[in-house]
Structures are given as C-alpha cells and as structure tokens.
Design an enzyme around this catalytic site. Structure first.
Site, PDB file in Angstrom:
ATOM      1  N   PHE A 195      -1.209  16.414   3.403  1.00  0.00           N
ATOM      2  CA  PHE A 195      -1.536  15.639   2.216  1.00  0.00           C
ATOM      3  C   PHE A 195      -0.249  15.275   1.489  1.00  0.00           C
ATOM      4  CE2 PHE A 195      -3.404  14.149  -1.640  1.00  0.00           C
ATOM      5  CZ  PHE A 195      -4.532  13.491  -1.169  1.00  0.00           C
ATOM      6  N   ARG A 233       2.114  12.360  -9.238  1.00  0.00           N
ATOM      7  CA  ARG A 233       2.614  10.994  -9.091  1.00  0.00           C
ATOM      8  C   ARG A 233       4.058  10.868  -9.576  1.00  0.00           C
ATOM      9  NH1 ARG A 233      -1.753   7.477  -8.022  1.00  0.00           N
ATOM     10  NH2 ARG A 233      -3.657   8.000  -9.137  1.00  0.00           N
ATOM     11  N   GLU A 267       0.845  -1.199   0.000  1.00  0.00           N
ATOM     12  CA  GLU A 267       0.000   0.000   0.000  1.00  0.00           C
ATOM     13  C   GLU A 267       0.879   1.248   0.000  1.00  0.00           C
ATOM     14  OE1 GLU A 267      -2.406   1.543  -0.771  1.00  0.00           O
ATOM     15  OE2 GLU A 267      -3.971   1.692   0.737  1.00  0.00           O
ATOM     16  N   ASP A 268       0.364   2.332  -0.561  1.00  0.00           N
ATOM     17  CA  ASP A 268       1.136   3.579  -0.591  1.00  0.00           C
ATOM     18  C   ASP A 268       1.059   4.330   0.736  1.00  0.00           C
ATOM     19  OD1 ASP A 268      -1.547   4.256  -0.867  1.00  0.00           O
ATOM     20  OD2 ASP A 268      -1.265   5.587  -2.584  1.00  0.00           O
TER      21      ASP A 268
HETATM   22  P1  IMP Z   1      -7.603   5.503   4.416  1.00  0.00           P
HETATM   23  O1  IMP Z   1      -8.746   4.583   4.086  1.00  0.00           O
HETATM   24  O2  IMP Z   1      -8.096   6.788   5.037  1.00  0.00           O
HETATM   25  O3  IMP Z   1      -6.525   4.849   5.237  1.00  0.00           O
HETATM   26  O4  IMP Z   1      -7.012   5.990   3.058  1.00  0.00           O
HETATM   27  C1  IMP Z   1      -6.240   5.178   2.320  1.00  0.00           C
HETATM   28  C2  IMP Z   1      -6.108   5.617   0.886  1.00  0.00           C
HETATM   29  O5  IMP Z   1      -6.404   6.993   0.686  1.00  0.00           O
HETATM   30  C3  IMP Z   1      -4.676   5.446   0.477  1.00  0.00           C
HETATM   31  O6  IMP Z   1      -4.520   4.206  -0.131  1.00  0.00           O
HETATM   32  C4  IMP Z   1      -4.448   6.576  -0.469  1.00  0.00           C
HETATM   33  O7  IMP Z   1      -4.739   6.131  -1.777  1.00  0.00           O
HETATM   34  C5  IMP Z   1      -5.426   7.630  -0.085  1.00  0.00           C
HETATM   35  N1  IMP Z   1      -4.762   8.662   0.745  1.00  0.00           N
HETATM   36  C6  IMP Z   1      -4.812   8.841   2.074  1.00  0.00           C
HETATM   37  N2  IMP Z   1      -4.050   9.868   2.474  1.00  0.00           N
HETATM   38  C7  IMP Z   1      -3.491  10.344   1.354  1.00  0.00           C
HETATM   39  C8  IMP Z   1      -2.538  11.394   1.117  1.00  0.00           C
HETATM   40  O8  IMP Z   1      -2.060  12.115   2.009  1.00  0.00           O
HETATM   41  N3  IMP Z   1      -2.170  11.551  -0.179  1.00  0.00           N
HETATM   42  C9  IMP Z   1      -2.653  10.800  -1.208  1.00  0.00           C
HETATM   43  N4  IMP Z   1      -3.511   9.806  -1.019  1.00  0.00           N
HETATM   44  C10 IMP Z   1      -3.922   9.581   0.245  1.00  0.00           C
HETATM   45 MG    MG Z   2      -4.404   3.959  -2.139  1.00  0.00          MG
END
Ligand code: IMP
Ligand code: MG
Length: 178
Positions: A152, A165, A99-100
């Site tokens: 962010f 990206r 995961e990123d």
């Molecule tokens: P979560 O469900 O809130 O943990 O969000 C997970 C997904 O949201 C990640 O896989 C990212 O694709 C996206 N995401 C969350 N925070 C960021 C950020 O700071 N930058 C870009 N994408 C984000």
């Molecule tokens: Mg993601």
C-alpha cells in the site's frame, strides 16, 4: 490490538523530483504545440500535477475529475462513478490524464472509456506510480514515474484513509511490528 502501519520510504523526495522532471521533459516534447487539457484525478494526483505543470511551461488547460472507487479501506470496491465531472468540453482536444497510481486498472479503464466517448483528438495517460502486479485489466501508461511493489503506497499526495498525503517521499505502509 492492531498497531498503526508505518510509512517506509520507497522513493525519496529527490528521486521523485528527478522523475517529475523527466516526465515533464517527455510531455513538453509531445504537447508543447498542442494546447492540451491536463485532467487530474482527485485527490491523489494534486501534488504531482502541481509540480509537473510548474515544469511544463507551455500553454495548456487544467481540469479535475473526481471518481469514487475506493471506500475507506485499502481495497477497491470496483464500482466506479464520476463524483465531480469536467467543467469544459474535451471534444477535439488533446487530453492527458494525470493519475497517482494505477493498481487493478479498473478506475483508469473506466475513466479512459468515459473520456474516449467524448471524442477527444487524442487521449493519453501519465501515472506517477504503477502497481502492475495487481492489474485486472490491461492499461497503457504513456508516461510513467515509478513501478511500485504490491504494497500500500502513501505520500506525495497519495493517502491511506486521508492520512500521509503530506509526506514528501513515496512510501509503502508496513506493519509496525515487522
Ligand atoms: P484501481 O482502480 O485498482 O487501479 O485503483 C486506482 C485508485 O485506487 C488510485 O487512483 C488510487 O486512488 C487508489 N489506490 C490504489 N492503490 C493504492 C495505494 O497503494 N495507495 C493509495 N491509493 C491507492
Ligand atoms: Mg486515485
């Protein structure tokens, strides 16, 4: 009029390379004889996963899964679904999810649940970045690149509305006038 946010470097290309190398060593140690399936979450993990796999140098399979969680803005919708599923069975296999960024944890929690129901032999998580201050649900990250602040994040495959990206560094978006 709101100005375009500007990416500021948090972790340089060299720091990212060193972290990916460290993670590859940890993963190689644990998985070199397990013929695992690495599952990348599209699209954000694609660069990280490509660099990581180049360094692993042992037999493994690659899969991708695409989830929808974020809309076009900066906030998670909290509603997650599988948009593009797996092309192979994970039953009885050692699975490592790539995961990123783990933010609230809702997305990865959903995915680990979804994969866990398919009865893999083991299921672990490797995340490039962790924004733990925003967590809404506990998540165990087995292999972590960087902890990031509550900003962010973009770059090294991670986007804001499909932008940034291509940046080689991991950056935080800051308002121009700051
Ligand atoms: P979560 O469900 O809130 O943990 O969000 C997970 C997904 O949201 C990640 O896989 C990212 O694709 C996206 N995401 C969350 N925070 C960021 C950020 O700071 N930058 C870009 N994408 C984000
Ligand atoms: Mg993601």
């Amino acid at each position: 009029m709101s100005s375009q946010p500007k990416p500021c470097i948090l972790f340089s290309k060299a720091e990212v390379e060193a972290a990916v190398k460290r993670l590859a060593e940890e993963i190689r140690e644990d998985y070199h004889d397990k013929y695992p399936i690495l599952i990348g979450i599209l699209k954000g993990s694609f660069l990280f996963m490509a660099d990581l796999i180049r360094l692993l140098n042992f037999p493994l399979e690659v899969e991708f899964i695409r989830l929808s969680s974020y809309g076009r803005g900066r906030e998670s919708s909290g509603r997650i679904k599988v948009v593009q599923g797996l092309q192979t069975s994970v039953k009885g296999r050692h699975v490592l999810v790539i995961e990123d960024i783990v933010d609230t944890g809702l997305t990865i929690n959903f995915l680990l649940d979804y994969l866990g129901n398919k009865k893999p032999a083991s299921l672990k998580l490797c995340a490039l970045t962790d924004k733990s201050s925003r967590r809404q649900i506990p998540v165990t990250i087995d292999y972590l690149g960087f902890s990031v602040p509550d900003k962010f994040i973009v770059g090294y495959g991670i986007d804001w509305d499909e932008k940034f990206r291509y940046l080689p560094d991991i950056c935080a978006l800051e308002d121009q006038d700051k």
